[in-house]
Motif scaffolding. Sequence first.
Motif, short mmCIF file in Angstrom:
data_model
loop_
_atom_site.label_atom_id
_atom_site.label_comp_id
_atom_site.label_asym_id
_atom_site.label_seq_id
_atom_site.Cartn_x
_atom_site.Cartn_y
_atom_site.Cartn_z
N LEU A 84 0.83 -1.20 0.00
CA LEU A 84 0.00 0.00 0.00
C LEU A 84 0.86 1.25 0.00
O LEU A 84 1.89 1.30 0.70
CB LEU A 84 -0.90 0.01 1.24
N LEU A 85 0.46 2.26 -0.74
CA LEU A 85 1.14 3.54 -0.66
C LEU A 85 1.01 4.08 0.76
O LEU A 85 -0.09 4.12 1.31
CB LEU A 85 0.56 4.54 -1.65
N ASN A 86 2.12 4.48 1.34
CA ASN A 86 2.15 4.96 2.72
C ASN A 86 1.78 6.44 2.74
O ASN A 86 2.59 7.32 3.02
CB ASN A 86 3.55 4.74 3.30
N ARG A 87 0.49 6.68 2.48
CA ARG A 87 -0.01 8.06 2.37
C ARG A 87 -1.49 8.09 2.67
O ARG A 87 -2.29 7.42 2.00
CB ARG A 87 0.24 8.59 0.96
N CYS A 88 -1.86 8.83 3.68
CA CYS A 88 -3.27 9.00 4.00
C CYS A 88 -3.99 9.68 2.84
O CYS A 88 -3.46 10.63 2.24
CB CYS A 88 -3.43 9.82 5.29
N ARG A 89 -5.21 9.23 2.54
CA ARG A 89 -5.96 9.79 1.41
C ARG A 89 -6.57 11.15 1.75
O ARG A 89 -7.14 11.81 0.88
CB ARG A 89 -7.07 8.82 0.99
N HIS A 90 -6.42 11.60 3.00
CA HIS A 90 -6.98 12.88 3.40
C HIS A 90 -6.03 14.02 3.07
O HIS A 90 -6.26 14.78 2.14
CB HIS A 90 -7.31 12.85 4.90
N ARG A 91 -4.89 14.08 3.79
CA ARG A 91 -3.98 15.20 3.60
C ARG A 91 -2.53 14.73 3.42
O ARG A 91 -1.59 15.47 3.70
CB ARG A 91 -4.08 16.17 4.78
N ALA A 92 -2.36 13.47 3.02
CA ALA A 92 -1.08 12.93 2.55
C ALA A 92 -0.08 12.54 3.62
O ALA A 92 1.02 12.12 3.29
CB ALA A 92 -0.41 13.90 1.56
N ALA A 93 -0.39 12.62 4.91
CA ALA A 93 0.57 12.19 5.92
C ALA A 93 0.79 10.69 5.83
O ALA A 93 -0.12 9.93 5.47
CB ALA A 93 0.05 12.55 7.32
N THR A 94 2.02 10.24 6.15
CA THR A 94 2.26 8.81 6.20
C THR A 94 1.44 8.19 7.33
O THR A 94 1.26 8.79 8.39
CB THR A 94 3.75 8.49 6.42
N VAL A 95 0.95 6.97 7.10
CA VAL A 95 0.15 6.29 8.11
C VAL A 95 0.99 5.30 8.92
O VAL A 95 0.50 4.71 9.89
CB VAL A 95 -1.04 5.55 7.47
N CYS A 96 2.26 5.13 8.54
CA CYS A 96 3.15 4.22 9.27
C CYS A 96 4.58 4.73 9.15
O CYS A 96 5.06 4.96 8.03
CB CYS A 96 3.03 2.80 8.72
#
Length: 425
Positions: A84-96
């Motif tokens: 998975l792309l390590n990028r929140c779909r909201h405002r692009a912060a990494t989720v891990c």
Amino acid sequence: MNSIIPMRNAEIDYNELVQSDRAHTSLYKDEKIFDEEMEKIYYSTWVWVAHASEIPDAGSYKTINIGKQPVVAVRDRKKKVHVLLNRCRHRAATVCEHKKGKTNSFVCPYHGWSYALDGSLRGVPSPESYGECLDKSEFPLVSLRVEEYNGMIFATFKQDIEPLEDFLGAAKKWIDLFMKQGAGYPIKVLGEHRFRFPGNWKIQLENTTDAYHFPLVHKSFLSSVDEKTEELFNFENQPGYVEDLGNGHSVMVMIPELVDLEEDLMERPIQERFEDLAQALRDEGHEELEVRRIVRAVGGSGFNLNIFPNIACSMAFFRVMQPISVNETEIHHSVITMDGGPQIANQYRLRLHEHFQGPFGFGTPDDSEAWERVQHGANAGNDLWIMLNRGLPDEVKTEDGLKSDVSAETGMRAAYQQWKKMMTA
């Protein structure tokens, strides 16, 4: 030969930058070339991301980059692997941000959007503020195509390219041979160390199937081992070879008698440096055939396998290349052990890894010094070429590709021809 980089409509002519026996120095230091490599190679083919043992259980994950894009390799509750792309779909912060671990979900630390292990958007704080304008099914973590071969997990951004097994081609049989280092136990990546060197990623790509440098660069290593081991690593006196396996992959056979670790186990004598290990295994109650299988595996395979563009199965460890910029590369060295195997055998394996690959070892620090010098020297003489013609006169066709002597640059030529193919596609 004209050494000026040909340009057409201000575009780089990649056909001219790689010849049959050389590559242009600009491949090491041109930022535009590097950026296009990310798009045309790293985001357009199969790229290695993990070994299955690194994410063994539901919720196990590992973070890595594909090119410059951060991803998470994770196993879901049904044991399926996702990348998975390590990028929140909201405002692009990494989720891990952890290198590895185990989790039930991924939660963005910025605004709390949470995702299931398969990447689906599970919940958002205060959903009422969105009214009817947020459909959670439209905002999962971006998922890449994933396939696995013999524990090697690869991912790609492209949904329409050839299956992984077709891409690996003739390299598959070498992967199978490499995995015999488990000696009947599953292969396990026990740990890794990471370091960066100030040089282009292709400088290291060349190194894995380069035996020509070994007796010079690794004099300190050869002086640190016993006489018989030094003789074993005297590749130029061995009937080894380098072979182009297609699709940019290549293999360098340095010690032919150790290509198949299961061959002639009872006939060949145990190396002197492993006699103490063999006796310790006998004392633990292991049968002689198993003792020999384990001891042979501890010493590693007699070859280096390069899988284009980013992973090497190198004698006894995985070497992963992660491009950072045109003149910086991160290397991950992962030590391979026997999952459930005898503790003393795995300890031997770790000590051997530290001896050569470790940060205070006798091998890798010398290699990285050479790679840095290549990048520094590439700044001299902008219109000069990197020569890749060693072994070319004796190169012969094989069922899998092309083959020459062990010190030939056949593997480098294979990688650069695949590079040209992809950069001009």
